[in-house]
Design an enzyme around this catalytic site. Structure first.
Site, PDB file in Angstrom:
ATOM      1  N   THR A  13       0.831  -1.208   0.000  1.00 20.95           N
ATOM      2  CA  THR A  13       0.000   0.000   0.000  1.00 20.95           C
ATOM      3  C   THR A  13       0.867   1.261   0.000  1.00 20.95           C
ATOM      4  O   THR A  13       0.749   2.117  -0.889  1.00 20.95           O
ATOM      5  CB  THR A  13      -0.921  -0.004   1.252  1.00 20.95           C
ATOM      6  OG1 THR A  13      -1.638  -1.234   1.271  1.00 20.95           O
ATOM      7  CG2 THR A  13      -1.895   1.152   1.222  1.00 20.95           C
ATOM      8  N   VAL A  14       1.750   1.391   0.985  1.00 23.53           N
ATOM      9  CA  VAL A  14       2.544   2.622   1.113  1.00 23.53           C
ATOM     10  C   VAL A  14       3.674   2.651   0.074  1.00 23.53           C
ATOM     11  O   VAL A  14       3.976   3.710  -0.503  1.00 23.53           O
ATOM     12  CB  VAL A  14       3.109   2.769   2.550  1.00 23.53           C
ATOM     13  CG1 VAL A  14       3.901   4.063   2.673  1.00 23.53           C
ATOM     14  CG2 VAL A  14       1.973   2.742   3.570  1.00 23.53           C
ATOM     15  N   ALA A  43      12.310  -4.090  -3.422  1.00 22.65           N
ATOM     16  CA  ALA A  43      12.185  -5.473  -2.970  1.00 22.65           C
ATOM     17  C   ALA A  43      10.712  -5.777  -2.757  1.00 22.65           C
ATOM     18  O   ALA A  43      10.020  -5.057  -2.030  1.00 22.65           O
ATOM     19  CB  ALA A  43      12.942  -5.672  -1.659  1.00 22.65           C
ATOM     20  N   VAL A 132       4.124   8.387  12.347  1.00 26.07           N
ATOM     21  CA  VAL A 132       3.108   8.921  13.263  1.00 26.07           C
ATOM     22  C   VAL A 132       2.088   9.757  12.491  1.00 26.07           C
ATOM     23  O   VAL A 132       2.456  10.714  11.801  1.00 26.07           O
ATOM     24  CB  VAL A 132       3.752   9.796  14.361  1.00 26.07           C
ATOM     25  CG1 VAL A 132       2.675  10.298  15.328  1.00 26.07           C
ATOM     26  CG2 VAL A 132       4.825   9.033  15.110  1.00 26.07           C
ATOM     27  N   ILE A 136       0.135  13.659   8.261  1.00 28.10           N
ATOM     28  CA  ILE A 136       0.265  14.915   9.029  1.00 28.10           C
ATOM     29  C   ILE A 136       1.740  15.119   9.385  1.00 28.10           C
ATOM     30  O   ILE A 136       2.354  14.229   9.980  1.00 28.10           O
ATOM     31  CB  ILE A 136      -0.549  14.858  10.344  1.00 28.10           C
ATOM     32  CG1 ILE A 136      -2.013  14.502  10.081  1.00 28.10           C
ATOM     33  CG2 ILE A 136      -0.428  16.182  11.100  1.00 28.10           C
ATOM     34  CD1 ILE A 136      -2.821  14.285  11.358  1.00 28.10           C
ATOM     35  N   GLY A 187      -7.101  -1.210   3.783  1.00 29.55           N
ATOM     36  CA  GLY A 187      -5.643  -1.110   3.946  1.00 29.55           C
ATOM     37  C   GLY A 187      -5.233  -0.195   5.083  1.00 29.55           C
ATOM     38  O   GLY A 187      -4.081   0.209   5.181  1.00 29.55           O
ATOM     39  N   ASP A 201      -0.580   0.134  18.560  1.00 26.92           N
ATOM     40  CA  ASP A 201      -0.113   1.024  17.495  1.00 26.92           C
ATOM     41  C   ASP A 201      -0.074   2.477  17.999  1.00 26.92           C
ATOM     42  O   ASP A 201       0.906   3.197  17.780  1.00 26.92           O
ATOM     43  CB  ASP A 201      -1.052   0.881  16.289  1.00 26.92           C
ATOM     44  CG  ASP A 201      -0.700   1.817  15.150  1.00 26.92           C
ATOM     45  OD1 ASP A 201       0.314   1.555  14.460  1.00 26.92           O
ATOM     46  OD2 ASP A 201      -1.410   2.817  14.949  1.00 26.92           O
ATOM     47  N   LYS A 205       3.161   5.142  18.553  1.00 27.94           N
ATOM     48  CA  LYS A 205       3.214   6.508  18.019  1.00 27.94           C
ATOM     49  C   LYS A 205       3.348   7.535  19.137  1.00 27.94           C
ATOM     50  O   LYS A 205       4.102   8.499  19.027  1.00 27.94           O
ATOM     51  CB  LYS A 205       1.960   6.780  17.181  1.00 27.94           C
ATOM     52  CG  LYS A 205       1.899   5.925  15.907  1.00 27.94           C
ATOM     53  CD  LYS A 205       0.505   5.938  15.305  1.00 27.94           C
ATOM     54  CE  LYS A 205       0.426   5.170  13.993  1.00 27.94           C
ATOM     55  NZ  LYS A 205      -0.949   4.942  13.543  1.00 27.94           N
TER      56      LYS A 205
HETATM   57  N1  HSE Z   1      -3.048   0.960  11.398  1.00 23.94           N
HETATM   58  C1  HSE Z   1      -2.639   2.320  11.409  1.00 23.94           C
HETATM   59  C2  HSE Z   1      -3.864   3.183  11.644  1.00 23.94           C
HETATM   60  C3  HSE Z   1      -1.993   2.667  10.088  1.00 23.94           C
HETATM   61  O1  HSE Z   1      -4.975   2.687  11.506  1.00 23.94           O
HETATM   62  O2  HSE Z   1      -3.701   4.342  12.000  1.00 23.94           O
HETATM   63  C4  HSE Z   1      -1.263   3.971  10.110  1.00 23.94           C
HETATM   64  O3  HSE Z   1      -0.210   3.984  11.012  1.00 23.94           O
END
Ligand code: HSE
Length: 436
Positions: A13-14, A43, A132, A136, A187, A201, A205
């Protein structure tokens, strides 16, 4: 001047978003960076991705170390995620004298202290804006734009998946699992979605933001972490009746005892701007002593929003290629030998207001028993609602909003109330912050 060649680890995705943005905006980017930037090597385990992305000349390998060890590559962009082999790849890139850009919050939060120390020794940059709040530029804002300030506190909606789930539950009454599934399809969600819903997560951050805001080493292991998985539709509704929205917040605050570093569902007055940040959007509210409140808002996940941050880091590095390593912006905003050992405070000693929801037997005197326990601990009640649960008319749901109270005292009171014969099950509690 020859273009700078970058290598991508991962074309998902990214990675796909990064290649697309670099290609689409190549001219503007070169005008900003002073040189062209091309994705030369990638890769991926899906070689067909290069064709799909319209990059037929892109060199492809299935072995990520090929990219890291390639002498033509100046900047390695790590978009694999996870701890291993991401850590080994990043350390090898540093060892090879290459600059690194990563969107990997878990890697930076857990291994950042070691990675930055090694990068410092080798005179290379490890940039992590995309780690993070997606697109933004909050790292840049804290590290550079707000560098004059003593940061007092910051509070952020920094997990898009969690915010998406809470918003859909509130606005459409959708079930938790159903919304999570959609976030995965879009995604947004982590490979292991418990990272999103259990707050891990966001804790990654927040520990990065806290470190940069206060000049302390990364200490994710000391972050109080609570997710949104226990929030029910009733809580969302009752919060709304009381004038609040429930958001999953990361809060870092400077206090006399040390730094508060906590991630948990939080009720915020609906009148605050940040309480109205919905869907997958993220926002970070920062309070600096000189500037006052500043609010940063934008997409926290997704291919091109995250690529926006990745490519900005790449441009920053290209601009800094000829600069003296000693005069670059420090990785954690403060000079590495100026980080302090200010402690992270224990959760029991923090102070917040609370929302409590409990199920009680519906007869006279019950409320008096509950309020006596709170009163004995000087916990004062600000608002109260009683509801009759549809499935059990002999019971009553009691919803209380307290004034600010010490967390340790509240924990003790909750234990005592739960032990009452007239109370069934566990008490749901959500911290309330005014964010003034
Ligand atoms: N899983 C993370 C979110 C992806 O939903 O914010 C971005 O860091």
């Amino acid at each position: 001047m020859n273009p700078v060649k970058i290598g991508l680890l991962g074309l998902g995705t990214v990675g796909g978003g990064t290649a697309t943005v670099l290609k689409r905006n190549a001219e503007e980017i070169a005008r900003r960076a002073g040189r062209g930037i091309i994705v030369d090597y990638a890769a991926t385990l899906e070689p067909a991705r290069a064709e799909e992305l319209g990059l037929p000349d892109l060199r492809i390998t299935e072995e990520a170390f090929d990219v890291v060890n390639d002498p033509d590559i100046s900047i390695v962009v790590e978009l694999i995620g996870g701890y291993s082999p991401a850590k080994e790849l990043v350390l090898q890139a540093i060892e090879n004298g290459k600059h690194v850009v990563t969107a990997n919050k878990a890697l930076i939060a857990v291994h950042g202290n070691e990675i930055f120390a090694r990068a410092q020794e080798k005179g290379v940059i490890v940039a992590f804006e995309a780690a993070v709040a997606g697109g933004i530029p909050i790292i840049k804002a804290l590290r550079e734009g707000l560098a004059a300030n003593k940061i007092e506190w910051l509070a952020g909606i920094i997990n898009g998946t969690g915010n998406f789930i809470l918003t859909e539950m509130r606005d459409k009454g959708r079930a938790f699992d159903d919304v999570l599934k959609e976030a995965q399809e879009l995604g947004y969600a982590e490979a292991d979605p418990t990272f999103d819903v259990e707050g891990i997560d966001a804790a990654h951050k927040l520990s990065i933001l806290s470190s940069i805001a206060f000049g302390i080493p990364l200490q994710v292991e000391k972050t109080y972490t609570e997710g949104i998985s226990k929030i029910s539709r009733e809580d969302v509704t009752y919060a709304s009746e009381l004038g609040y929205n429930i958001k999953h917040l990361g809060i870092a605050r400077r206090t006399e005892e040390g730094i508060e570093q906590r991630v948990h569902p939080t009720m915020i007055p609906k009148t605050r701007l940040i309480a109205n940040v919905n869907g997958v959007m993220n926002a970070v509210l920062v309070n600096g002593d000189a500037v006052g409140h500043t609010l940063y808002y934008g997409a926290g996940a997704g291919d091109e929003p995250t690529a926006s941050a990745v490519v900005a880091d790449v441009i920053d590095i290209v601009r800094a290629l000829t600069t003296d390593p000693e005069n670059r912006v420090p990785h954690l905003a403060f000079q590495p030998d100026e980080l302090t050992d200010t402690p992270i405070v224990l959760m029991d000693s923090i102070e917040t207001a609370f929302y409590l929801r409990m199920r009680a037997v519906n007869h006279a005197g019950v409320l008096a028993e509950v309020t006596k326990i709170l009163g004995d601990r000087s916990i004062s009640i600000e608002a109260f609602i009683q509801k009759e649960p549809t499935e059990d008319v002999d019971k009553a749901d009691i919803i209380l909003l307290t004034h600010r109270v010490n967390e340790g005292d509240m924990n003790a009171a909750i234990k005592e109330i739960e032990a009452l014969d007239v109370i069934t099950g566990e008490i749901m509690r959500i911290r309330v912050e005014s964010l003034k």
